[in-house]
Motif scaffolding. Sequence first.
Motif, PDB file in Angstrom:
ATOM      1  N   THR A 143       9.478   6.970  -1.609  1.00 44.43           N
ATOM      2  CA  THR A 143      10.947   7.296  -2.836  1.00 44.43           C
ATOM      3  C   THR A 143      10.665   8.762  -3.196  1.00 44.43           C
ATOM      4  OG1 THR A 143      11.768   5.370  -3.038  1.00 44.43           O
ATOM      5  CG2 THR A 143      12.492   6.879  -5.054  1.00 44.43           C
ATOM      6  N   GLU A 144       9.036   8.813  -3.779  1.00 42.56           N
ATOM      7  CA  GLU A 144       8.253  10.053  -3.870  1.00 42.56           C
ATOM      8  C   GLU A 144       7.875  10.842  -3.118  1.00 42.56           C
ATOM      9  OE1 GLU A 144       7.541  12.417  -7.561  1.00 42.56           O
ATOM     10  OE2 GLU A 144       8.230  10.267  -7.465  1.00 42.56           O
ATOM     11  N   PHE A 145       7.725  11.280  -1.474  1.00 45.83           N
ATOM     12  CA  PHE A 145       6.888  11.650  -1.185  1.00 45.83           C
ATOM     13  C   PHE A 145       7.309  11.737   0.296  1.00 45.83           C
ATOM     14  CE2 PHE A 145       3.234  10.059  -3.905  1.00 45.83           C
ATOM     15  CZ  PHE A 145       3.242  11.333  -4.416  1.00 45.83           C
ATOM     16  N   GLY A 146       8.267  10.589   0.711  1.00 45.31           N
ATOM     17  CA  GLY A 146       9.614  10.927   1.543  1.00 45.31           C
ATOM     18  C   GLY A 146       8.576  10.671   3.042  1.00 45.31           C
ATOM     19  N   ALA A 147       7.969   9.787   2.805  1.00 44.82           N
ATOM     20  CA  ALA A 147       6.844   9.029   4.256  1.00 44.82           C
ATOM     21  C   ALA A 147       7.222   7.860   4.001  1.00 44.82           C
ATOM     22  CB  ALA A 147       5.232   9.084   3.045  1.00 44.82           C
ATOM     23  N   PRO A 148       6.753   7.678   5.315  1.00 53.22           N
ATOM     24  CA  PRO A 148       7.996   6.185   6.154  1.00 53.22           C
ATOM     25  C   PRO A 148       6.779   5.077   5.985  1.00 53.22           C
ATOM     26  CG  PRO A 148       7.028   8.280   8.004  1.00 53.22           C
ATOM     27  CD  PRO A 148       6.381   8.973   6.578  1.00 53.22           C
ATOM     28  N   VAL A 149       6.707   4.811   4.745  1.00 57.82           N
ATOM     29  CA  VAL A 149       5.410   4.155   5.023  1.00 57.82           C
ATOM     30  C   VAL A 149       6.208   2.637   4.479  1.00 57.82           C
ATOM     31  CG1 VAL A 149       3.781   3.443   3.190  1.00 57.82           C
ATOM     32  CG2 VAL A 149       3.785   6.007   4.038  1.00 57.82           C
ATOM     33  N   ASN A 150       5.125   1.692   5.216  1.00 59.98           N
ATOM     34  CA  ASN A 150       5.741   0.273   4.391  1.00 59.98           C
ATOM     35  C   ASN A 150       5.187  -0.750   4.009  1.00 59.98           C
ATOM     36  OD1 ASN A 150       4.469  -1.224   6.538  1.00 59.98           O
ATOM     37  ND2 ASN A 150       5.439  -1.150   8.328  1.00 59.98           N
ATOM     38  N   ALA A 151       4.988  -1.906   3.223  1.00 60.25           N
ATOM     39  CA  ALA A 151       4.377  -2.985   2.759  1.00 60.25           C
ATOM     40  C   ALA A 151       2.665  -3.098   3.522  1.00 60.25           C
ATOM     41  CB  ALA A 151       4.585  -3.668   2.379  1.00 60.25           C
ATOM     42  N   GLY A 152       3.008  -3.508   5.249  1.00 59.37           N
ATOM     43  CA  GLY A 152       2.334  -3.643   5.872  1.00 59.37           C
ATOM     44  C   GLY A 152       0.936  -2.257   5.969  1.00 59.37           C
ATOM     45  N   MET A 153       2.165  -1.177   5.940  1.00 59.65           N
ATOM     46  CA  MET A 153       0.854   0.528   5.944  1.00 59.65           C
ATOM     47  C   MET A 153      -0.424   0.280   4.476  1.00 59.65           C
ATOM     48  SD  MET A 153       3.222   2.777   7.718  1.00 59.65           S
ATOM     49  CE  MET A 153       2.433   3.996   7.684  1.00 59.65           C
ATOM     50  N   ILE A 154       0.335  -0.359   3.500  1.00 55.64           N
ATOM     51  CA  ILE A 154      -0.053  -0.465   2.424  1.00 55.64           C
ATOM     52  C   ILE A 154      -1.679  -1.034   2.219  1.00 55.64           C
ATOM     53  CG2 ILE A 154       0.227  -0.453  -0.687  1.00 55.64           C
ATOM     54  CD1 ILE A 154       1.347   2.455   0.610  1.00 55.64           C
ATOM     55  N   ALA A 155      -1.191  -2.284   2.681  1.00 52.61           N
ATOM     56  CA  ALA A 155      -1.977  -3.118   2.897  1.00 52.61           C
ATOM     57  C   ALA A 155      -3.593  -2.815   3.398  1.00 52.61           C
ATOM     58  CB  ALA A 155      -1.742  -4.997   3.411  1.00 52.61           C
ATOM     59  N   VAL A 156      -3.065  -2.464   4.754  1.00 52.66           N
ATOM     60  CA  VAL A 156      -4.110  -1.243   5.291  1.00 52.66           C
ATOM     61  C   VAL A 156      -5.053  -0.615   4.721  1.00 52.66           C
ATOM     62  CG1 VAL A 156      -4.889  -0.322   7.404  1.00 52.66           C
ATOM     63  CG2 VAL A 156      -3.685  -2.614   7.756  1.00 52.66           C
ATOM     64  N   SER A 157      -4.625   0.067   4.419  1.00 57.00           N
ATOM     65  CA  SER A 157      -5.348   1.593   3.063  1.00 57.00           C
ATOM     66  C   SER A 157      -5.773   0.176   2.207  1.00 57.00           C
ATOM     67  CB  SER A 157      -3.696   2.207   2.602  1.00 57.00           C
ATOM     68  OG  SER A 157      -3.378   2.300   3.872  1.00 57.00           O
ATOM     69  N   ALA A 158      -5.160  -0.969   1.543  1.00 56.04           N
ATOM     70  CA  ALA A 158      -5.884  -1.457   0.723  1.00 56.04           C
ATOM     71  C   ALA A 158      -7.447  -2.472   0.836  1.00 56.04           C
ATOM     72  CB  ALA A 158      -5.092  -2.355  -0.290  1.00 56.04           C
ATOM     73  N   TRP A 159      -6.727  -2.524   2.214  1.00 60.07           N
ATOM     74  CA  TRP A 159      -8.259  -3.155   2.482  1.00 60.07           C
ATOM     75  C   TRP A 159      -9.301  -2.664   3.005  1.00 60.07           C
ATOM     76  CZ3 TRP A 159      -7.515  -7.875   6.025  1.00 60.07           C
ATOM     77  CH2 TRP A 159      -8.066  -8.752   6.275  1.00 60.07           C
ATOM     78  N   HIS A 160      -9.049  -1.394   3.716  1.00 58.20           N
ATOM     79  CA  HIS A 160      -9.967  -0.320   4.382  1.00 58.20           C
ATOM     80  C   HIS A 160     -11.205   0.157   2.384  1.00 58.20           C
ATOM     81  CE1 HIS A 160     -11.853   3.945   5.015  1.00 58.20           C
ATOM     82  NE2 HIS A 160     -11.505   4.187   3.742  1.00 58.20           N
ATOM     83  N   PHE A 161     -10.353   0.270   1.300  1.00 58.07           N
ATOM     84  CA  PHE A 161     -11.175   0.272  -0.208  1.00 58.07           C
ATOM     85  C   PHE A 161     -11.832  -0.605  -0.394  1.00 58.07           C
ATOM     86  CE2 PHE A 161      -8.234   4.576  -0.003  1.00 58.07           C
ATOM     87  CZ  PHE A 161      -9.416   5.381   0.196  1.00 58.07           C
ATOM     88  N   LEU A 162     -10.739  -2.086  -0.568  1.00 57.07           N
ATOM     89  CA  LEU A 162     -11.815  -3.553  -0.473  1.00 57.07           C
ATOM     90  C   LEU A 162     -12.509  -3.727  -0.129  1.00 57.07           C
ATOM     91  CD1 LEU A 162      -8.242  -4.687  -1.769  1.00 57.07           C
ATOM     92  CD2 LEU A 162      -9.889  -3.950  -3.306  1.00 57.07           C
ATOM     93  N   GLY A 163     -12.556  -3.378   1.275  1.00 56.39           N
ATOM     94  CA  GLY A 163     -13.459  -4.544   1.976  1.00 56.39           C
ATOM     95  C   GLY A 163     -12.766  -5.872   2.701  1.00 56.39           C
ATOM     96  N   ASP A 164     -13.509  -6.154   3.530  1.00 50.83           N
ATOM     97  CA  ASP A 164     -13.443  -7.435   4.111  1.00 50.83           C
ATOM     98  C   ASP A 164     -12.948  -8.581   3.483  1.00 50.83           C
ATOM     99  OD1 ASP A 164     -13.436  -6.184   7.410  1.00 50.83           O
ATOM    100  OD2 ASP A 164     -15.212  -6.279   7.446  1.00 50.83           O
ATOM    101  N   SER A 165     -14.337  -8.949   2.409  1.00 50.22           N
ATOM    102  CA  SER A 165     -13.927 -10.471   1.478  1.00 50.22           C
ATOM    103  C   SER A 165     -12.408  -9.756   0.558  1.00 50.22           C
ATOM    104  CB  SER A 165     -14.902 -10.578   0.817  1.00 50.22           C
ATOM    105  OG  SER A 165     -15.176  -9.350  -0.025  1.00 50.22           O
ATOM    106  N   TYR A 166     -12.703  -8.824   0.051  1.00 49.58           N
ATOM    107  CA  TYR A 166     -10.912  -8.629  -0.905  1.00 49.58           C
ATOM    108  C   TYR A 166      -9.985  -9.011   0.081  1.00 49.58           C
ATOM    109  CZ  TYR A 166     -14.255  -8.370  -5.105  1.00 49.58           C
ATOM    110  OH  TYR A 166     -15.095  -8.180  -5.421  1.00 49.58           O
ATOM    111  N   GLY A 167     -10.810  -7.548   1.272  1.00 43.34           N
ATOM    112  CA  GLY A 167      -9.059  -7.491   2.150  1.00 43.34           C
ATOM    113  C   GLY A 167      -8.276  -8.765   3.201  1.00 43.34           C
ATOM    114  N   SER A 168      -9.568  -9.516   3.014  1.00 45.53           N
ATOM    115  CA  SER A 168      -8.490 -10.454   4.236  1.00 45.53           C
ATOM    116  C   SER A 168      -7.719 -11.743   3.172  1.00 45.53           C
ATOM    117  CB  SER A 168     -10.245 -11.667   4.919  1.00 45.53           C
ATOM    118  OG  SER A 168     -10.541 -12.108   3.175  1.00 45.53           O
ATOM    119  N   ALA A 169      -8.258 -11.406   1.797  1.00 48.47           N
ATOM    120  CA  ALA A 169      -7.455 -12.064   0.596  1.00 48.47           C
ATOM    121  C   ALA A 169      -5.808 -11.692   0.941  1.00 48.47           C
ATOM    122  CB  ALA A 169      -8.218 -12.220  -0.925  1.00 48.47           C
ATOM    123  N   ILE A 170      -5.559 -10.571   0.611  1.00 53.25           N
ATOM    124  CA  ILE A 170      -4.463 -10.106   0.726  1.00 53.25           C
ATOM    125  C   ILE A 170      -3.820  -9.842   1.825  1.00 53.25           C
ATOM    126  CG2 ILE A 170      -4.766  -8.147  -1.066  1.00 53.25           C
ATOM    127  CD1 ILE A 170      -5.058  -5.740   1.058  1.00 53.25           C
TER     128      ILE A 170
END
Length: 138
Positions: free
Chosen positions: A111-138
Amino acid sequence: WDTAKLGEPINQTQIAGTLLGSSVLLLQGMEELLGVRMSQRKKEAFTHLWRVIGFLFGLDEEFNPNAGGYNHAVVAMESIFSHGIPAFPDPSLTAVLTQHICESVAYGVRTEFGAPVNAGMIAVSAWHFLGDSYGSAI
């Protein structure tokens, strides 16, 4: 605490960590992965929004990491992620909330940036920053 009526209580530190993952971590991810630079004013506004959401989640103001503004929230995030949240969170406790947050964030980015983003893309990005132990929980 009436667990029959109210269910199991949620640890305030875990709520704070969830807030930070949806506020500061998200802003840092947008800047690093998407190259979207946010003004300090927008960062402060977004942080304040998540301060209010923390209140609605039941987080006591004294434990709300977003109450001190963006820079305070960055320091709180580093501390909470390093010391306050279990190294291997239980996915059954985090999955529903995380899915809702990822869907909400994706909607906001579309909505804000017009980027074609879905929830999975957000989860992958979060995984990148959180690391494997937290990322696998999402």
